[in-house]
Motif scaffolding. Structure first.
Motif, PDB file in Angstrom:
ATOM      1  N   ARG A 190       5.413  49.502   4.196  1.00  0.00           N
ATOM      2  CA  ARG A 190       4.180  49.284   3.436  1.00  0.00           C
ATOM      3  C   ARG A 190       2.971  49.503   4.338  1.00  0.00           C
ATOM      4  O   ARG A 190       2.967  49.111   5.502  1.00  0.00           O
ATOM      5  N   ARG A 191       1.950  50.099   3.773  1.00  0.00           N
ATOM      6  CA  ARG A 191       0.714  50.345   4.500  1.00  0.00           C
ATOM      7  C   ARG A 191      -0.419  50.490   3.481  1.00  0.00           C
ATOM      8  O   ARG A 191      -0.194  50.710   2.288  1.00  0.00           O
ATOM      9  N   ALA A 192      -1.640  50.361   3.982  1.00  0.00           N
ATOM     10  CA  ALA A 192      -2.807  50.566   3.134  1.00  0.00           C
ATOM     11  C   ALA A 192      -3.090  52.054   2.985  1.00  0.00           C
ATOM     12  O   ALA A 192      -2.604  52.879   3.769  1.00  0.00           O
TER      13      ALA A 192
ATOM     14  N   ASP B 271     -14.586  60.783  -3.690  1.00  0.00           N
ATOM     15  CA  ASP B 271     -15.265  59.731  -2.930  1.00  0.00           C
ATOM     16  C   ASP B 271     -14.329  59.132  -1.886  1.00  0.00           C
ATOM     17  O   ASP B 271     -14.736  58.842  -0.753  1.00  0.00           O
ATOM     18  N   GLU B 272     -13.079  58.927  -2.254  1.00  0.00           N
ATOM     19  CA  GLU B 272     -12.108  58.377  -1.308  1.00  0.00           C
ATOM     20  C   GLU B 272     -11.904  59.320  -0.135  1.00  0.00           C
ATOM     21  O   GLU B 272     -11.849  58.899   1.027  1.00  0.00           O
ATOM     22  N   LEU B 273     -11.820  60.613  -0.413  1.00  0.00           N
ATOM     23  CA  LEU B 273     -11.636  61.604   0.650  1.00  0.00           C
ATOM     24  C   LEU B 273     -12.880  61.697   1.531  1.00  0.00           C
ATOM     25  O   LEU B 273     -12.778  61.881   2.750  1.00  0.00           O
ATOM     26  N   ALA B 274     -14.056  61.589   0.925  1.00  0.00           N
ATOM     27  CA  ALA B 274     -15.291  61.619   1.722  1.00  0.00           C
ATOM     28  C   ALA B 274     -15.322  60.453   2.686  1.00  0.00           C
ATOM     29  O   ALA B 274     -15.749  60.591   3.839  1.00  0.00           O
ATOM     30  N   ASP B 275     -14.860  59.294   2.229  1.00  0.00           N
ATOM     31  CA  ASP B 275     -14.820  58.126   3.103  1.00  0.00           C
ATOM     32  C   ASP B 275     -13.837  58.311   4.240  1.00  0.00           C
ATOM     33  O   ASP B 275     -14.053  57.817   5.348  1.00  0.00           O
ATOM     34  N   VAL B 276     -12.746  59.029   4.000  1.00  0.00           N
ATOM     35  CA  VAL B 276     -11.755  59.262   5.060  1.00  0.00           C
ATOM     36  C   VAL B 276     -12.410  59.973   6.228  1.00  0.00           C
ATOM     37  O   VAL B 276     -12.186  59.637   7.395  1.00  0.00           O
TER      38      VAL B 276
ATOM     39  N   ASP C  75       0.605  57.409  10.542  1.00  0.00           N
ATOM     40  CA  ASP C  75      -0.548  57.920  11.275  1.00  0.00           C
ATOM     41  C   ASP C  75      -1.656  58.471  10.386  1.00  0.00           C
ATOM     42  O   ASP C  75      -2.808  58.568  10.816  1.00  0.00           O
ATOM     43  N   ALA C  76      -1.338  58.867   9.167  1.00  0.00           N
ATOM     44  CA  ALA C  76      -2.349  59.458   8.298  1.00  0.00           C
ATOM     45  C   ALA C  76      -3.384  58.412   7.881  1.00  0.00           C
ATOM     46  O   ALA C  76      -3.055  57.249   7.650  1.00  0.00           O
ATOM     47  N   ASP C  77      -4.632  58.818   7.787  1.00  0.00           N
ATOM     48  CA  ASP C  77      -5.670  57.914   7.295  1.00  0.00           C
ATOM     49  C   ASP C  77      -5.478  57.611   5.815  1.00  0.00           C
ATOM     50  O   ASP C  77      -5.781  56.515   5.356  1.00  0.00           O
ATOM     51  N   LEU C  78      -4.983  58.601   5.084  1.00  0.00           N
ATOM     52  CA  LEU C  78      -4.782  58.463   3.646  1.00  0.00           C
ATOM     53  C   LEU C  78      -3.503  59.198   3.267  1.00  0.00           C
ATOM     54  O   LEU C  78      -3.265  60.318   3.728  1.00  0.00           O
ATOM     55  N   VAL C  79      -2.663  58.562   2.440  1.00  0.00           N
ATOM     56  CA  VAL C  79      -1.412  59.177   1.980  1.00  0.00           C
ATOM     57  C   VAL C  79      -1.486  59.361   0.476  1.00  0.00           C
ATOM     58  O   VAL C  79      -1.689  58.393  -0.271  1.00  0.00           O
ATOM     59  N   LEU C  80      -1.334  60.599   0.033  1.00  0.00           N
ATOM     60  CA  LEU C  80      -1.319  60.934  -1.389  1.00  0.00           C
ATOM     61  C   LEU C  80       0.081  61.413  -1.745  1.00  0.00           C
ATOM     62  O   LEU C  80       0.545  62.428  -1.205  1.00  0.00           O
TER      63      LEU C  80
ATOM     64  N   PRO D 221      -5.963  63.205   8.995  1.00  0.00           N
ATOM     65  CA  PRO D 221      -6.713  62.486   7.965  1.00  0.00           C
ATOM     66  C   PRO D 221      -5.901  62.224   6.698  1.00  0.00           C
ATOM     67  O   PRO D 221      -5.805  61.101   6.239  1.00  0.00           O
ATOM     68  N   VAL D 222      -5.307  63.282   6.086  1.00  0.00           N
ATOM     69  CA  VAL D 222      -4.655  63.129   4.785  1.00  0.00           C
ATOM     70  C   VAL D 222      -3.251  63.718   4.833  1.00  0.00           C
ATOM     71  O   VAL D 222      -3.050  64.844   5.307  1.00  0.00           O
ATOM     72  N   LEU D 223      -2.295  62.950   4.334  1.00  0.00           N
ATOM     73  CA  LEU D 223      -0.922  63.422   4.159  1.00  0.00           C
ATOM     74  C   LEU D 223      -0.668  63.538   2.664  1.00  0.00           C
ATOM     75  O   LEU D 223      -0.737  62.543   1.934  1.00  0.00           O
ATOM     76  N   LEU D 224      -0.386  64.762   2.202  1.00  0.00           N
ATOM     77  CA  LEU D 224      -0.088  65.016   0.791  1.00  0.00           C
ATOM     78  C   LEU D 224       1.388  65.354   0.669  1.00  0.00           C
ATOM     79  O   LEU D 224       1.865  66.340   1.249  1.00  0.00           O
ATOM     80  N   ILE D 225       2.122  64.544  -0.081  1.00  0.00           N
ATOM     81  CA  ILE D 225       3.570  64.716  -0.238  1.00  0.00           C
ATOM     82  C   ILE D 225       3.831  65.203  -1.651  1.00  0.00           C
ATOM     83  O   ILE D 225       3.748  64.437  -2.620  1.00  0.00           O
ATOM     84  N   THR D 226       4.143  66.475  -1.807  1.00  0.00           N
ATOM     85  CA  THR D 226       4.362  67.039  -3.136  1.00  0.00           C
ATOM     86  C   THR D 226       5.016  68.408  -3.042  1.00  0.00           C
ATOM     87  O   THR D 226       4.881  69.109  -2.030  1.00  0.00           O
ATOM     88  N   ARG D 227       5.719  68.790  -4.114  1.00  0.00           N
ATOM     89  CA  ARG D 227       6.185  70.164  -4.295  1.00  0.00           C
ATOM     90  C   ARG D 227       5.518  70.800  -5.506  1.00  0.00           C
ATOM     91  O   ARG D 227       5.759  71.963  -5.808  1.00  0.00           O
TER      92      ARG D 227
END
Length: 338
Positions: free
Chosen positions: A63-65, A102-107, A42-47, A2-8
């Motif tokens: 590029r991707r949505a 809200d964005e995460l709930a929609d995911v 593949d992730a539904d949402l990338v943060l 669902p979600v890919l979070l890229i951070t340190r």
């Protein structure tokens, strides 16, 4: 995923991961930009954390949505990096936590988006609104359903269902707002009775706002198992646009010479949409005649049923018991699901 979070950044991690957990969606945290590319598509949402956004820009991911740059107290550089990534927005936390929730709930709801079924009268007085209400009532017995009123000159679907006094947002309020509309916000905001929600107008002066409709329908299908759209027959270009958004279109018409002639004109205006099917009301012509005149297959029939008007007047809606209308609604929903 669902979600890919890229951070340190510990602050970004501590701000975002609990929001994912609250929304019921899984999150994969990646601290190495180069390794994140494997899951980028593949992730539904990338943060993308603002701490690694610059490094990710250097890697030129495709590029991707569904990409957003997130940070705690973001600076100007985050906006430059967002442009480089083609990100949809920059989310400054904690101020943007509500929007991100809200964005995460929609995911979580996008994995199984609902089906949008449009219902339109091939001729005036064919009973399209009654059938739309019956479909919604039938499906709402077991799953989340939204009935959307797309006919400003109609009686009001809330009145047909005895829901006109329930609190909730109407078309007028949605037309006054702008920006993204969350699926959960819409689902929880409209007048609702158990699994059935309705979206219509509150007053006599009615107009279907095009911009509002474009925001509402995507949010509706993300947040409901079924969305039934009651369409205005004389909708012009807006009718064609709304029909394009439907997974299925049911054209309700009596099996009479005038009824089929009017339905044929409507179908021609819509370009003979291949997702459309005829629902036949009683008349003197056969199914074969109806298909020949309109060019659409007959997918269902609704016989006359006593007591529908009385049931509506009592606030029970048209589907108050067993009968031809209930059987037709069940059969049509089964066909749509198949």
């Amino acid at each position: 995923m669902p979600v890919l979070l890229i951070t340190r950044s510990p602050s970004v991690h501590e701000s975002v991961v609990p929001l994912c957990a609250a929304a019921g969606v899984g999150a994969e945290v990646c601290a190495e930009p180069s390794l994140s590319l494997a899951a980028w598509r593949d992730a539904d949402l990338v943060l993308v954390g603002d701490d690694l956004a610059g490094a990710l820009v250097d890697l030129s991911p495709p590029r991707r949505a569904g990409v957003h740059v997130v940070g705690v107290g973001v600076g100007d550089a985050a906006f430059r990096f967002a442009v480089g990534l083609g990100a949809a927005s920059v989310v400054d936390l904690p101020a943007g936590a509500g929007w991100l929730s809200d964005e995460l709930a929609d995911v979580g709801e996008r994995a199984s988006p609902g089906r949008l079924v449009g219902v339109v009268g091939g001729a005036g007085g064919a009973g399209a609104t009654t059938l739309a209400c019956a479909l919604a009532q039938c499906h709402a017995a077991t799953a989340s359903t939204l009935l959307v009123d797309g006919d400003p000159l109609g009686p009001g679907i809330d009145r047909l269902l005895g829901m006109e006094d329930l609190p909730g947002v109407r078309w007028e309020a949605l037309a006054e707002t702008a920006g993204r509309l969350g699926a959960r916000a819409l689902r929880e905001g409209v007048p609702r009775r158990d699994h059935l929600g309705v979206l219509t107008w509150s007053g006599l002066r009615r107009r279907l706002d095009v911009a509002a409709a474009r925001r509402v329908l995507p949010a509706a299908v993300r947040g409901h198992d079924l969305v039934v759209l009651d369409l205005a027959r004389q909708g012009g270009p807006l009718l064609a646009e709304l029909v394009d958004r439907c997974d299925d279109l049911l054209v309700v018409t009596p099996a009479t010479v005038p009824g089929l002639a009017a339905a044929a004109r409507l179908v021609a205006d819509l370009g003979g949409d291949r997702r459309a099917g005829l629902v036949i009301r009683p008349g003197g012509l056969s199914d074969a005649d109806a298909e020949r005149v309109t060019g659409l297959p007959v997918v269902g029939a609704v016989a006359d049923q006593r007591g529908v008007a009385a049931s509506v007047d009592r606030g029970l809606g048209p589907l108050a018991g067993r009968g031809p209308l209930a059987r037709a609604a069940r059969d049509l929903l089964a066909d749509a699901a198949a």
